[in-house]
Scaffold this active site. Structure first.
Site, PDB file in Angstrom:
ATOM      1  N   LYS A  15     -10.472  10.201  -6.713  1.00  0.00           N
ATOM      2  CA  LYS A  15     -11.926  10.315  -6.890  1.00  0.00           C
ATOM      3  C   LYS A  15     -12.657  10.463  -5.569  1.00  0.00           C
ATOM      4  O   LYS A  15     -13.550  11.293  -5.428  1.00  0.00           O
ATOM      5  CB  LYS A  15     -12.572   9.109  -7.577  1.00  0.00           C
ATOM      6  CG  LYS A  15     -11.703   8.170  -8.338  1.00  0.00           C
ATOM      7  CD  LYS A  15     -12.526   7.067  -8.973  1.00  0.00           C
ATOM      8  CE  LYS A  15     -12.231   5.701  -8.387  1.00  0.00           C
ATOM      9  NZ  LYS A  15     -10.848   5.277  -8.449  1.00  0.00           N
ATOM     10  N   ARG A  91     -15.501  -2.098 -12.523  1.00  0.00           N
ATOM     11  CA  ARG A  91     -14.048  -2.148 -12.640  1.00  0.00           C
ATOM     12  C   ARG A  91     -13.583  -3.224 -13.615  1.00  0.00           C
ATOM     13  O   ARG A  91     -12.377  -3.433 -13.772  1.00  0.00           O
ATOM     14  CB  ARG A  91     -13.464  -2.461 -11.276  1.00  0.00           C
ATOM     15  CG  ARG A  91     -12.510  -1.381 -10.817  1.00  0.00           C
ATOM     16  CD  ARG A  91     -12.453  -1.461  -9.353  1.00  0.00           C
ATOM     17  NE  ARG A  91     -11.233  -1.090  -8.763  1.00  0.00           N
ATOM     18  CZ  ARG A  91     -11.220  -0.365  -7.650  1.00  0.00           C
ATOM     19  NH1 ARG A  91     -12.336   0.072  -7.110  1.00  0.00           N
ATOM     20  NH2 ARG A  91     -10.078  -0.091  -7.078  1.00  0.00           N
ATOM     21  N   ARG A 126      -1.139   8.626   1.957  1.00  0.00           N
ATOM     22  CA  ARG A 126      -2.554   8.503   2.329  1.00  0.00           C
ATOM     23  C   ARG A 126      -2.808   7.698   3.602  1.00  0.00           C
ATOM     24  O   ARG A 126      -2.200   6.672   3.854  1.00  0.00           O
ATOM     25  CB  ARG A 126      -3.312   7.841   1.178  1.00  0.00           C
ATOM     26  CG  ARG A 126      -4.777   7.583   1.520  1.00  0.00           C
ATOM     27  CD  ARG A 126      -5.599   7.335   0.316  1.00  0.00           C
ATOM     28  NE  ARG A 126      -5.176   6.154  -0.436  1.00  0.00           N
ATOM     29  CZ  ARG A 126      -5.822   5.702  -1.483  1.00  0.00           C
ATOM     30  NH1 ARG A 126      -6.885   6.323  -1.925  1.00  0.00           N
ATOM     31  NH2 ARG A 126      -5.382   4.630  -2.112  1.00  0.00           N
ATOM     32  N   ARG A 160      -3.811   1.919   4.650  1.00  0.00           N
ATOM     33  CA  ARG A 160      -4.448   0.763   4.028  1.00  0.00           C
ATOM     34  C   ARG A 160      -3.399  -0.269   3.635  1.00  0.00           C
ATOM     35  O   ARG A 160      -2.350   0.083   3.108  1.00  0.00           O
ATOM     36  CB  ARG A 160      -5.211   1.205   2.782  1.00  0.00           C
ATOM     37  CG  ARG A 160      -6.536   1.806   3.112  1.00  0.00           C
ATOM     38  CD  ARG A 160      -7.177   2.494   1.943  1.00  0.00           C
ATOM     39  NE  ARG A 160      -7.111   1.758   0.681  1.00  0.00           N
ATOM     40  CZ  ARG A 160      -7.807   2.112  -0.396  1.00  0.00           C
ATOM     41  NH1 ARG A 160      -8.621   3.150  -0.332  1.00  0.00           N
ATOM     42  NH2 ARG A 160      -7.706   1.435  -1.510  1.00  0.00           N
ATOM     43  N   ARG A 171      -1.943  -2.974  -8.598  1.00  0.00           N
ATOM     44  CA  ARG A 171      -3.286  -2.421  -8.839  1.00  0.00           C
ATOM     45  C   ARG A 171      -3.310  -1.558 -10.102  1.00  0.00           C
ATOM     46  O   ARG A 171      -4.283  -1.540 -10.846  1.00  0.00           O
ATOM     47  CB  ARG A 171      -3.745  -1.592  -7.632  1.00  0.00           C
ATOM     48  CG  ARG A 171      -3.888  -2.440  -6.376  1.00  0.00           C
ATOM     49  CD  ARG A 171      -4.194  -1.587  -5.168  1.00  0.00           C
ATOM     50  NE  ARG A 171      -5.574  -1.188  -5.133  1.00  0.00           N
ATOM     51  CZ  ARG A 171      -6.025  -0.084  -4.559  1.00  0.00           C
ATOM     52  NH1 ARG A 171      -5.194   0.755  -3.989  1.00  0.00           N
ATOM     53  NH2 ARG A 171      -7.287   0.198  -4.561  1.00  0.00           N
TER      54      ARG A 171
HETATM   55  P1  AMP Z   1     -10.744   0.907  -3.768  1.00  0.00           P
HETATM   56  O1  AMP Z   1     -10.796   1.536  -2.430  1.00  0.00           O
HETATM   57  O2  AMP Z   1     -11.916   1.337  -4.631  1.00  0.00           O
HETATM   58  O3  AMP Z   1      -9.452   1.100  -4.460  1.00  0.00           O
HETATM   59  O4  AMP Z   1     -10.942  -0.672  -3.559  1.00  0.00           O
HETATM   60  C1  AMP Z   1     -10.071  -1.442  -2.741  1.00  0.00           C
HETATM   61  C2  AMP Z   1     -10.059  -2.892  -3.181  1.00  0.00           C
HETATM   62  O5  AMP Z   1     -11.387  -3.445  -3.156  1.00  0.00           O
HETATM   63  C3  AMP Z   1      -9.591  -3.135  -4.632  1.00  0.00           C
HETATM   64  O6  AMP Z   1      -8.193  -3.238  -4.737  1.00  0.00           O
HETATM   65  C4  AMP Z   1     -10.252  -4.454  -4.974  1.00  0.00           C
HETATM   66  O7  AMP Z   1      -9.589  -5.552  -4.399  1.00  0.00           O
HETATM   67  C5  AMP Z   1     -11.591  -4.311  -4.274  1.00  0.00           C
HETATM   68  N1  AMP Z   1     -12.616  -3.713  -5.150  1.00  0.00           N
HETATM   69  C6  AMP Z   1     -13.185  -2.470  -5.040  1.00  0.00           C
HETATM   70  N2  AMP Z   1     -14.097  -2.271  -5.997  1.00  0.00           N
HETATM   71  C7  AMP Z   1     -14.121  -3.419  -6.735  1.00  0.00           C
HETATM   72  C8  AMP Z   1     -14.850  -3.850  -7.872  1.00  0.00           C
HETATM   73  N3  AMP Z   1     -15.767  -3.058  -8.463  1.00  0.00           N
HETATM   74  N4  AMP Z   1     -14.616  -5.091  -8.354  1.00  0.00           N
HETATM   75  C9  AMP Z   1     -13.716  -5.905  -7.786  1.00  0.00           C
HETATM   76  N5  AMP Z   1     -12.978  -5.571  -6.718  1.00  0.00           N
HETATM   77  C10 AMP Z   1     -13.180  -4.338  -6.189  1.00  0.00           C
END
Ligand code: AMP
Length: 216
Positions: A15, A91, A126, A160, A171
Site C-alpha cells: 500500500k 487495524r 524491503r 525494519r 503480523r
Molecule cells: P506498518 O508500517 O503500518 O506495518 O506498522 C508497523 C507497526 O506499527 C505495526 O506492526 C504495529 O506494531 C504498529 N501499528 C501501525 N499501525 C497501527 C495501528 N493502527 N494500530 C496498532 N498498531 C499499529
C-alpha cells in the site's frame, strides 16, 4: 470537505509503495496519515511513547488502541478540508468504531490483496528510509538512485526490525485475526470497498483510476 480514503491490506501488501507512486510530484496536495511511520518516528526519536511502541512492534503486535486512536483522530480533525489517506489505520474493529464514533466516515476503503508468500518475499527484499519512511527494494523493483540513501530526503536506508521472517509471520496472523474483520465494520456502515489484486501489472493504474474518480 476533502475525501478520506482508507488504504487497507496485509502488512507488506504494497500500500505504501502504491501510494508513493500515486503521489509522486503532488505530495503537497494530500495529507497522508501513516500510523506505521508515526510510530517509527517516535521509536527512532526514543521518546517515552516510542519505547512503549517498540516493545509491541518488534514482536509483530499492534500497539494499544487508545493511544493510536487519539493520535489519528486528532490528526484528522486538524486537517481541515484536505484530502486524507489513512495508511495503516484502522487495524482493529475497536479502531474502526472509534473513527465512526468520532463521526469520521471514510469515503471509501481500497483493499490491496496478495498471498502470504508474496508478503514474506517482499519483507526479505524491503528497506526503508530511517527518516521519512519511504520504502525501497534491494531488487530491481524500486532501487534507490544511490545505494543506501533515500532519493527524497537523503536519509539512511535500513532494514525494519519487524521485517524479520518470524515477525512477519506473526503480523500476518494478527492481520487475519484482528485487522481483516474491520472490513465488516465498514461494510455494515455502508462504506464502499474496492479490492485491488496487487500482483497484477495493471494494479497501479486501477488504483489511480479509483482515486481520480473519487477526487475529481
Ligand atoms: P506498518 O508500517 O503500518 O506495518 O506498522 C508497523 C507497526 O506499527 C505495526 O506492526 C504495529 O506494531 C504498529 N501499528 C501501525 N499501525 C497501527 C495501528 N493502527 N494500530 C496498532 N498498531 C499499529
Amino acid at each position: 470537505m476533502g475525501s478520506k480514503i482508507v488504504l487497507f491490506g496485509k502488512p507488506g501488501v504494497g500500500k505504501g509503495t502504491r501510494l508513493s507512486q500515486f503521489l509522486e510530484g503532488r505530495e503537497n496536495e494530500f495529507r497522508v496519515i501513516s500510523t506505521g511511520n508515526l510510530i517509527r518516528k517516535e521509536i527512532s526519536e526514543k521518546t517515552e511513547l516510542g519505547l512503549k511502541f517498540k516493545s509491541y512492534s518488534d514482536v509483530g503486535l499492534l500497539v494499544p488502541d487508545e493511544i493510536i486512536n487519539q493520535i489519528v483522530i486528532n490528526a484528522i480533525n486538524s486537517s481541515g478540508s484536505d484530502d486524507i489517506f489513512l495508511d495503516g489505520f484502522p487495524r482493529t474493529t475497536a479502531q474502526a468504531y472509534a473513527l465512526l464514533d468520532a463521526d469520521i466516515y471514510p469515503d471509501m476503503v481500497i483493499e490491496f490483496f496478495v498471498d502470504d508468500e508474496v508478503v514474506l518475499q517482499r519483507a526479505r527484499d524491503r528497506i526503508v528510509c530511517k527518516d521519512c519512511g519511504e520504502p525501497y527494494t534491494t531488487n530491481d523493483f524500486k532501487r534507490p538512485k544511490k545505494d543506501g540513501v533515500c532519493d527524497k530526503c537523503d536519509g539512511k536506508l535500513i532494514k525494519r526490525d519487524d521485517d524479520k521472517e518470524e515477525v512477519v509471520k506473526e503480523r500476518l496472523e494478527v492481520y487475519r485475526n484482528e485487522t481483516y474483520p474491520v472490513l465488516d465494520v465498514f461494510k455494515e456502515a455502508g462504506i464502499k470497498i474496492y479490492t485491488i489484486d496487487n500482483i497484477q501489472k495493471d494494479s497501479l493504474q486501477k488504483f489511480k483510476d479509483i482515486l481520480e474518480n473519487q477526487l475529481k
